[in-house]
Design a protein around this motif. Structure first.
Motif, PDB file in Angstrom:
ATOM      1  N   LEU A   1     -11.462  21.190  21.263  1.00 42.40           N
ATOM      2  CA  LEU A   1     -12.197  20.653  22.418  1.00 42.40           C
ATOM      3  C   LEU A   1     -13.632  21.177  22.467  1.00 42.40           C
ATOM      4  CD1 LEU A   1      -9.876  20.478  25.573  1.00 42.40           C
ATOM      5  CD2 LEU A   1     -11.157  18.620  24.495  1.00 42.40           C
ATOM      6  N   ALA A   2     -13.798  22.433  22.072  1.00 40.52           N
ATOM      7  CA  ALA A   2     -15.148  23.001  22.032  1.00 40.52           C
ATOM      8  C   ALA A   2     -15.996  22.266  21.003  1.00 40.52           C
ATOM      9  CB  ALA A   2     -15.091  24.493  21.709  1.00 40.52           C
ATOM     10  N   MET A   3     -15.409  21.971  19.842  1.00 39.97           N
ATOM     11  CA  MET A   3     -16.142  21.242  18.815  1.00 39.97           C
ATOM     12  C   MET A   3     -16.468  19.829  19.276  1.00 39.97           C
ATOM     13  SD  MET A   3     -17.615  21.376  15.892  1.00 39.97           S
ATOM     14  CE  MET A   3     -16.983  22.738  14.916  1.00 39.97           C
ATOM     15  N   GLU A   4     -15.545  19.204  20.005  1.00 43.00           N
ATOM     16  CA  GLU A   4     -15.814  17.866  20.537  1.00 43.00           C
ATOM     17  C   GLU A   4     -17.007  17.891  21.498  1.00 43.00           C
ATOM     18  OE1 GLU A   4     -12.447  15.920  22.236  1.00 43.00           O
ATOM     19  OE2 GLU A   4     -11.223  16.134  20.424  1.00 43.00           O
ATOM     20  N   ALA A   5     -17.098  18.957  22.294  1.00 41.78           N
ATOM     21  CA  ALA A   5     -18.228  19.084  23.215  1.00 41.78           C
ATOM     22  C   ALA A   5     -19.533  19.281  22.448  1.00 41.78           C
ATOM     23  CB  ALA A   5     -17.993  20.250  24.174  1.00 41.78           C
ATOM     24  N   PHE A   6     -19.485  20.112  21.403  1.00 43.36           N
ATOM     25  CA  PHE A   6     -20.669  20.287  20.551  1.00 43.36           C
ATOM     26  C   PHE A   6     -21.129  18.932  19.997  1.00 43.36           C
ATOM     27  CE2 PHE A   6     -19.492  24.892  19.808  1.00 43.36           C
ATOM     28  CZ  PHE A   6     -20.709  25.420  20.215  1.00 43.36           C
TER      29      PHE A   6
ATOM     30  N   TRP B   1     -28.283  17.627  22.359  1.00 41.27           N
ATOM     31  CA  TRP B   1     -29.110  18.650  21.719  1.00 41.27           C
ATOM     32  C   TRP B   1     -30.611  18.346  21.800  1.00 41.27           C
ATOM     33  CZ3 TRP B   1     -26.638  22.952  21.193  1.00 41.27           C
ATOM     34  CH2 TRP B   1     -25.249  22.908  21.004  1.00 41.27           C
ATOM     35  N   PRO B   2     -31.176  18.320  23.004  1.00 41.99           N
ATOM     36  CA  PRO B   2     -32.620  18.068  23.130  1.00 41.99           C
ATOM     37  C   PRO B   2     -33.476  19.131  22.451  1.00 41.99           C
ATOM     38  CG  PRO B   2     -31.680  18.793  25.226  1.00 41.99           C
ATOM     39  CD  PRO B   2     -30.533  18.496  24.318  1.00 41.99           C
ATOM     40  N   GLY B   3     -32.927  20.359  22.335  1.00 44.19           N
ATOM     41  CA  GLY B   3     -33.652  21.430  21.634  1.00 44.19           C
ATOM     42  C   GLY B   3     -33.366  21.480  20.155  1.00 44.19           C
ATOM     43  N   ASN B   4     -32.541  20.530  19.687  1.00 48.37           N
ATOM     44  CA  ASN B   4     -32.259  20.357  18.263  1.00 48.37           C
ATOM     45  C   ASN B   4     -31.593  21.580  17.629  1.00 48.37           C
ATOM     46  OD1 ASN B   4     -33.299  17.568  17.749  1.00 48.37           O
ATOM     47  ND2 ASN B   4     -35.109  18.483  18.690  1.00 48.37           N
ATOM     48  N   VAL B   5     -31.854  21.816  16.348  1.00 46.30           N
ATOM     49  CA  VAL B   5     -31.136  22.870  15.613  1.00 46.30           C
ATOM     50  C   VAL B   5     -31.411  24.243  16.227  1.00 46.30           C
ATOM     51  CG1 VAL B   5     -30.809  23.971  13.370  1.00 46.30           C
ATOM     52  CG2 VAL B   5     -31.161  21.501  13.493  1.00 46.30           C
ATOM     53  N   ARG B   6     -32.625  24.445  16.717  1.00 43.86           N
ATOM     54  CA  ARG B   6     -32.951  25.739  17.328  1.00 43.86           C
ATOM     55  C   ARG B   6     -32.059  26.003  18.538  1.00 43.86           C
ATOM     56  NH1 ARG B   6     -38.381  25.228  18.849  1.00 43.86           N
ATOM     57  NH2 ARG B   6     -38.998  25.715  16.722  1.00 43.86           N
ATOM     58  N   GLU B   7     -31.812  24.985  19.347  1.00 42.95           N
ATOM     59  CA  GLU B   7     -30.945  25.141  20.514  1.00 42.95           C
ATOM     60  C   GLU B   7     -29.520  25.447  20.071  1.00 42.95           C
ATOM     61  OE1 GLU B   7     -29.481  22.760  24.569  1.00 42.95           O
ATOM     62  OE2 GLU B   7     -30.548  21.665  22.984  1.00 42.95           O
TER      63      GLU B   7
ATOM     64  N   GLU C   1     -28.539  26.848  17.274  1.00 43.94           N
ATOM     65  CA  GLU C   1     -28.532  28.218  16.743  1.00 43.94           C
ATOM     66  C   GLU C   1     -28.457  29.236  17.877  1.00 43.94           C
ATOM     67  OE1 GLU C   1     -31.300  31.145  13.918  1.00 43.94           O
ATOM     68  OE2 GLU C   1     -32.027  29.158  14.514  1.00 43.94           O
ATOM     69  N   ASN C   2     -29.267  29.039  18.914  1.00 41.17           N
ATOM     70  CA  ASN C   2     -29.279  29.985  20.035  1.00 41.17           C
ATOM     71  C   ASN C   2     -27.948  30.008  20.780  1.00 41.17           C
ATOM     72  OD1 ASN C   2     -31.923  30.585  19.426  1.00 41.17           O
ATOM     73  ND2 ASN C   2     -32.810  29.273  20.999  1.00 41.17           N
ATOM     74  N   VAL C   3     -27.329  28.824  20.933  1.00 37.04           N
ATOM     75  CA  VAL C   3     -26.048  28.737  21.633  1.00 37.04           C
ATOM     76  C   VAL C   3     -24.970  29.477  20.846  1.00 37.04           C
ATOM     77  CG1 VAL C   3     -24.176  27.167  22.305  1.00 37.04           C
ATOM     78  CG2 VAL C   3     -26.537  26.617  22.917  1.00 37.04           C
ATOM     79  N   VAL C   4     -24.925  29.254  19.532  1.00 32.26           N
ATOM     80  CA  VAL C   4     -23.903  29.923  18.705  1.00 32.26           C
ATOM     81  C   VAL C   4     -24.108  31.431  18.728  1.00 32.26           C
ATOM     82  CG1 VAL C   4     -22.964  30.169  16.378  1.00 32.26           C
ATOM     83  CG2 VAL C   4     -23.551  27.899  17.231  1.00 32.26           C
ATOM     84  N   GLU C   5     -25.348  31.884  18.637  1.00 35.20           N
ATOM     85  CA  GLU C   5     -25.621  33.329  18.681  1.00 35.20           C
ATOM     86  C   GLU C   5     -25.151  33.916  20.011  1.00 35.20           C
ATOM     87  OE1 GLU C   5     -29.243  36.577  18.074  1.00 35.20           O
ATOM     88  OE2 GLU C   5     -29.722  34.431  18.280  1.00 35.20           O
TER      89      GLU C   5
ATOM     90  N   ARG D   1     -23.938  22.737  30.512  1.00 32.36           N
ATOM     91  CA  ARG D   1     -24.588  21.495  30.062  1.00 32.36           C
ATOM     92  C   ARG D   1     -23.873  20.894  28.848  1.00 32.36           C
ATOM     93  NH1 ARG D   1     -27.546  25.667  27.872  1.00 32.36           N
ATOM     94  NH2 ARG D   1     -28.242  25.470  25.698  1.00 32.36           N
ATOM     95  N   ILE D   2     -23.257  21.762  28.037  1.00 32.54           N
ATOM     96  CA  ILE D   2     -22.556  21.269  26.846  1.00 32.54           C
ATOM     97  C   ILE D   2     -21.142  20.829  27.208  1.00 32.54           C
ATOM     98  CG2 ILE D   2     -21.742  21.885  24.524  1.00 32.54           C
ATOM     99  CD1 ILE D   2     -24.123  23.806  24.343  1.00 32.54           C
ATOM    100  N   LYS D   3     -20.490  21.611  28.088  1.00 28.80           N
ATOM    101  CA  LYS D   3     -19.161  21.190  28.570  1.00 28.80           C
ATOM    102  C   LYS D   3     -19.251  19.834  29.249  1.00 28.80           C
ATOM    103  CE  LYS D   3     -18.239  25.023  30.875  1.00 28.80           C
ATOM    104  NZ  LYS D   3     -17.571  26.051  31.694  1.00 28.80           N
ATOM    105  N   GLY D   4     -20.308  19.635  30.025  1.00 24.63           N
ATOM    106  CA  GLY D   4     -20.469  18.392  30.769  1.00 24.63           C
ATOM    107  C   GLY D   4     -20.648  17.173  29.893  1.00 24.63           C
ATOM    108  N   ALA D   5     -21.082  17.390  28.646  1.00 17.88           N
ATOM    109  CA  ALA D   5     -21.302  16.252  27.739  1.00 17.88           C
ATOM    110  C   ALA D   5     -20.000  15.559  27.370  1.00 17.88           C
ATOM    111  CB  ALA D   5     -22.017  16.722  26.477  1.00 17.88           C
TER     112      ALA D   5
END
Length: 333
Positions: free
Chosen positions: A204-209, A214-220, A222-226, A245-249
């Motif tokens: 479910l977490a991967m589905e949300a990802f 991702w308006p901040g793209n890869v940088r966003e 990366e920051n979320v995973v860190e 914001r990601i759960k809501g997607a």
């Protein structure tokens, strides 16, 4: 560059071609898409790779200081200039200078950069001696420079000098099939730094990802995973661990649509419909059509299964080993 999507494979193909030349490159794309990575990759694959790669962010340095950073200065050029200092163009001699966010550069500096592009020559701040350099110039911006030219904020002659070879870096929402690979990479990287095994990510977490835009793209990403790895209390990342914001997607994207590009939803077409597509008058290269069809279907299957090759192979009616062989054949591994 991490990814197996058609967009990234095409980008890598362009980088290969561009790296073989010494032409000026203008990289465009939204913030966080990886424009500096593209510039570094061009340098790494070029004949200049033994020279320096010298980046400078034109938007992060006050315009009063940017000139001396770019061109250097002589002793006594201004208060505090107790010794001469070379600028970024000199430091990049024999290599590549990367002018990031060049769209933020002031008009008076644009004139001086134009001269470097035309003549590969300049003077240090406070100096009169002409300095000549052998550099390749790669520039990048997240701004619309054509619009800036129309509005008089960016010099038209400089724009055309920079835009010899334009490269667009796609936003993450246009290549969502790369998200599982990027997460895997950042998961491994930050877990290693933390001295822990890579985290397991619940379905479910991967589905949300995959559903998030991702308006901040890869940088966003990366920051979320860190953040998730640093704050983790267990060995599993669940849906509840994700930012709101990601759960809501998940509630905004129908299940099964997460890996598709944005735009109007389309009904899947049948094999018979594909076979009845009209043949262009000048014909086609059938092997190339089949190759692109296979790559596209493989990417869709990987996207739908969150990068799990065994499940993707089932969707495609293949053995896992056959799928891996095809991915190697198409340069997807």
């Amino acid at each position: 560059m991490i990814g197996e999507s058609p967009q990234i494979l095409e980008l890598l193909k362009i980088i290969d071609k561009v790296a073989a030349s010494d032409s000026t490159v203008l990289i465009t794309g939204e913030s966080g898409t990886g424009k500096e990575l593209v510039a570094k990759e061009i340098h790494r694959r070029s004949k200049r790779n033994a020279g320096a790669f010298v980046p400078i962010n034109c938007g992060a340095i006050p315009k009063e200081l940017l000139e001396s950073e770019l061109f250097g200065y002589e002793k006594g050029a201004f208060t505090g200039a107790n010794r001469a200092k070379p600028g970024r163009f000199e430091l990049a001699n024999g290599g590549t200078v990367f002018l990031d966010e060049i769209g933020d550069m002031s008009p008076d500096l644009q004139v001086k950069v134009l001269r470097v592009l035309q003549e590969r020559a300049f003077e240090r701040v406070g100096g009169i001696k002409e300095i000549r350099v052998d550099v390749r110039i790669v520039a990048a911006t997240h701004r619309d420079l054509e619009e800036a030219v129309k509005e008089g904020r960016f010099r038209e002659d400089l724009y055309y000098r920079l835009n010899v070879i334009p490269i667009r870096v796609p936003p993450l929402r246009e290549r969502k099939s790369d998200i599982p690979l990027l997460i895997q990479h950042f998961n491994g990287l930050f877990s290693q730094r933390a001295g822990t095994p890579p985290m397991e990510i619940e379905e479910l977490a991967m589905e949300a990802f995959m559903a998030y835009s991702w308006p901040g793209n890869v940088r966003e990403l990366e920051n979320v995973v860190e953040r998730l790895i640093v704050l983790a209390e267990g060995s599993v990342i669940s849906l509840e661990d994700l930012p709101d914001r990601i759960k809501g997607a998940l509630g905004k994207a129908p299940k099964g649509q997460e890996g598709r590009e944005t735009g109007a939803a389309k009904e899947p077409i049948s094999i018979d419909q594909i076979a009845r597509l009209p043949l262009p008058e000048n014909g086609v290269s059938l092997p190339e059509v089949i190759r692109k069809l296979e790559i596209g279907l493989i990417n869709q299957a990987l996207s739908r299964t969150n990068g799990v090759k065994s499940k993707a192979a089932q969707l495609l009616g293949l053995k896992r080993t056959t799928l891996v062989e095809k991915m190697r054949k198409f340069g997807m591994l």
